[in-house]
Design a protein around this motif. Structure first.
Motif, mmCIF file in Angstrom:
data_model
loop_
_atom_site.group_PDB
_atom_site.id
_atom_site.type_symbol
_atom_site.label_atom_id
_atom_site.label_comp_id
_atom_site.label_asym_id
_atom_site.label_seq_id
_atom_site.Cartn_x
_atom_site.Cartn_y
_atom_site.Cartn_z
ATOM 1 N N TYR A 39 -6.597 5.322 0.153
ATOM 2 C CA TYR A 39 -5.193 5.155 -0.183
ATOM 3 C C TYR A 39 -5.120 4.787 -1.673
ATOM 4 O O TYR A 39 -5.741 3.821 -2.114
ATOM 5 C CB TYR A 39 -4.550 4.059 0.654
ATOM 6 N N THR A 40 -4.359 5.569 -2.444
ATOM 7 C CA THR A 40 -4.323 5.394 -3.887
ATOM 8 C C THR A 40 -2.913 5.078 -4.366
ATOM 9 O O THR A 40 -1.938 5.679 -3.901
ATOM 10 C CB THR A 40 -4.823 6.658 -4.610
ATOM 11 N N GLU A 41 -2.822 4.111 -5.284
ATOM 12 C CA GLU A 41 -1.576 3.782 -5.976
ATOM 13 C C GLU A 41 -1.816 3.863 -7.479
ATOM 14 O O GLU A 41 -2.919 3.585 -7.957
ATOM 15 C CB GLU A 41 -1.106 2.373 -5.617
ATOM 16 N N VAL A 64 -15.077 -2.329 -9.161
ATOM 17 C CA VAL A 64 -15.140 -2.154 -7.713
ATOM 18 C C VAL A 64 -15.127 -3.556 -7.113
ATOM 19 O O VAL A 64 -15.834 -4.458 -7.590
ATOM 20 C CB VAL A 64 -16.386 -1.371 -7.275
ATOM 21 N N THR A 65 -14.309 -3.769 -6.099
ATOM 22 C CA THR A 65 -14.151 -5.100 -5.511
ATOM 23 C C THR A 65 -14.365 -5.056 -4.001
ATOM 24 O O THR A 65 -14.192 -4.016 -3.366
ATOM 25 C CB THR A 65 -12.751 -5.675 -5.795
ATOM 26 N N LEU A 101 -11.354 0.402 -5.675
ATOM 27 C CA LEU A 101 -11.692 0.824 -7.022
ATOM 28 C C LEU A 101 -10.451 0.681 -7.889
ATOM 29 O O LEU A 101 -9.400 1.248 -7.574
ATOM 30 C CB LEU A 101 -12.169 2.279 -7.026
ATOM 31 N N ASN A 102 -10.557 -0.092 -8.969
ATOM 32 C CA ASN A 102 -9.443 -0.302 -9.899
ATOM 33 C C ASN A 102 -9.841 0.211 -11.283
ATOM 34 O O ASN A 102 -10.900 -0.146 -11.798
ATOM 35 C CB ASN A 102 -9.085 -1.788 -9.987
ATOM 36 N N MET A 154 -2.641 1.600 -14.399
ATOM 37 C CA MET A 154 -3.696 1.064 -13.544
ATOM 38 C C MET A 154 -3.722 1.814 -12.217
ATOM 39 O O MET A 154 -2.697 1.958 -11.543
ATOM 40 C CB MET A 154 -3.466 -0.433 -13.319
ATOM 41 N N SER A 155 -4.884 2.325 -11.856
ATOM 42 C CA SER A 155 -5.074 3.038 -10.586
ATOM 43 C C SER A 155 -5.784 2.118 -9.599
ATOM 44 O O SER A 155 -6.804 1.498 -9.942
ATOM 45 C CB SER A 155 -5.890 4.308 -10.808
ATOM 46 N N HIS A 156 -5.253 2.023 -8.391
ATOM 47 C CA HIS A 156 -5.852 1.207 -7.332
ATOM 48 C C HIS A 156 -6.114 2.100 -6.121
ATOM 49 O O HIS A 156 -5.181 2.673 -5.552
ATOM 50 C CB HIS A 156 -4.912 0.056 -6.949
#
Length: 481
Positions: free
Chosen positions: A369-371, A280-281, A340-341, A358-360
């Motif tokens: 918003y998810t990538e 978590v950043t 959250l990565n 990798m999920s961001h």
């Protein structure tokens, strides 16, 4: 007010253009890259480094989920038409767009960065300027432009929010046993600029022969550049309200502070072939002081009631007011865009190749918003790594991919990459334009490396020895057969 907008635009563009270091999804699994600690502080690079201003990173990150040529230009026979053309139906156009459109401009301007190993602990510290700007647009806006059908369109989901601040940080990554790495990075923040809009009403009513629009809201700006003692309620904004020509007063006004933290973990399984990581950043805030706050009430009314064919003029009435409010006596907080990565990586062929996902997920304005980025990573030696990737779940279509290459020998660390490269172009007149690319993330940097630490060299040597022993045992077994 126009001057205030101009000053804000200059600050944001300057942060975007002056050596911006964008967060790179593609670099997440690149072991030699020191950029990936921004995404997970547990992912330490294989060498220490020194990053100097203007050299260690140049880039820009413009995420958005709707603005691509393919969404607004349509093929009709041998012609190209825009989405507003009568041959393009409302369902065909609006069906491609999300309910809330998001456009961002993110930038990091590196001032100084240092990373080094002390035994098996990795430490890093530095300072940089960061800027995050997010604009949201309601789908109702595009519906109104396309259909112009009778009815009232609610556009209050439209907003502008921007934070610029100085960040100093101290981070560390350390192993717990052989299978776990933990990372933490603490940040101290100094506010440079906050800008946000607060709309109480923003709508348009379309009738058979008229269009009526109303705006009621507030524009708020907060910066050490603003001297509240010079603000007079009811007046238009002027440069006399700023202190940009007085360095001492500007430094005295820098009283908006904040803090944030990054937390990360990496787990290793099956002799380091499988790695699972999460972080978590930017969990933090900035407290903006009332003494540097500027706010103005905005009201606008517009009415179109037809066209006078005799005079050749449209019948319109409009009124716009922007008045400075009485200075606020209350401080307020803004949250950073926390993220959250999560990553899963599998290494094979003696760690020369790896596949990763990798999920961001980023939180902004109470929305998520998810990538999802899948990548193939190639490591022919311990000082070269390359990656190709594709990002899903961001209205990103096939044919748009990411690529990066990192050279990290004993002295230099050279990194070049992009997360969104469109391979499919459309020709509009004489100009080729990418059809499906909606976001932009391009970055490059040069740093200065230290030698690999002793424990990493020993681990590499032990891995080679284990492979030689395995080959020797296999040959002996083959002879016995």
């Amino acid at each position: 007010m126009k001057r205030l907008v101009s000053i804000i635009a200059v600050v944001v563009l300057a942060l975007s253009a002056t050596g911006a270091l964008a967060q790179s999804r593609t670099s997440y699994f690149m072991e030699g890259s020191y950029f990936r600690t921004d995404l997970n502080p547990a992912l330490a690079p294989t060498r220490g480094y020194v990053a100097l201003p203007a050299m260690s990173g140049v880039g820009v990150d413009i995420p958005n989920n709707f603005l691509s040529v393919d969404n607004f230009v349509f093929q009709r026979g041998d012609k190209l038409v825009t989405a507003l053309h009568s041959s393009v139906t409302a369902d065909e156009f609006l069906g491609k767009l999300p309910e809330i459109g998001r456009l961002g401009v993110n930038a990091n301007v590196n001032i100084l960065g240092v990373g080094f190993y002390a035994r098996k602990m990795y430490w890093n510290f530095g300072a940089r300027l960061r800027s995050t700007t997010d604009i949201t647009l309601s789908k109702e806006l595009f519906s109104a432009l396309k259909t112009l059908g009778n009815g009232t369109y609610d556009l209050t989901d439209t907003s502008i929010n921007s934070n610029s601040y100085l960040e100093t940080y101290l981070g560390t990554s350390f192993p717990i046993g052989k299978h776990v790495n933990l990372g933490v990075r603490a940040k101290f923040l100094v506010g440079v600029l906050n800008l946000h809009t607060e709309f109480d009403k923003l709508n348009a009513t379309v009738g058979d022969e008229s269009v009526v629009a109303q705006l009621r809201g507030k524009v708020v700006a907060n910066s050490p550049l603003i001297d509240q003692s010079r603000i007079r309620p009811g007046e238009e904004f002027s440069t006399d309200m700023l202190v940009y020509n007085d360095v001492n007063m500007l430094l005295n006004n820098a009283k908006s502070f904040g803090a944030a933290i990054d937390l990360g973990v990496e787990l290793k399984f099956f002799k380091n072939h499988l790695k699972v990581s999460a972080a978590v950043t930017d969990l933090g805030f900035i407290k903006w002081k009332s003494m540097t706050n500027y706010s103005a009430s905005a009201s606008a009314d517009f009415a179109f009631t037809g066209f006078d064919f005799k005079s050749g003029e449209a019948n319109t009435e409009s009124e716009f007011k922007m008045q400075t409010d009485r200075p606020s006596t209350e401080d307020y907080n803004t949250m950073l865009n926390g993220a959250l990565n999560v990553g899963v990586e599998y290494n094979f062929l003696r760690n020369h190749f790896a596949v990763g996902v990798m999920s961001h997920t980023e939180m902004y304005n109470n929305k998520y918003y998810t990538e999802l980025t899948a990548s193939l990573n190639i490591r022919p030696t311990h000082w070269i790594s390359a990656t190709v990737s594709h990002t899903f779940l961001a209205n990103n279509k096939a044919g748009v991919f990411g690529a990066a290459i990192n050279f990290h020998p004993r002295v230099l660390n050279i990194f070049v990459g992009a997360d969104f490269i469109d391979t499919q172009y459309g020709r509009y007149g004489e100009i080729p334009v990418p059809k499906y690319q909606n976001s932009i993330n391009v970055y490059a940097g040069v740093g200065f490396n230290f030698a690999r630490p002793k424990h990493i060299r020993m681990e590499s040597a032990q891995a080679k020895a284990d492979r030689r022993e395995a080959r020797k045992l296999k040959r002996q077994a083959d002879k016995k057969k």
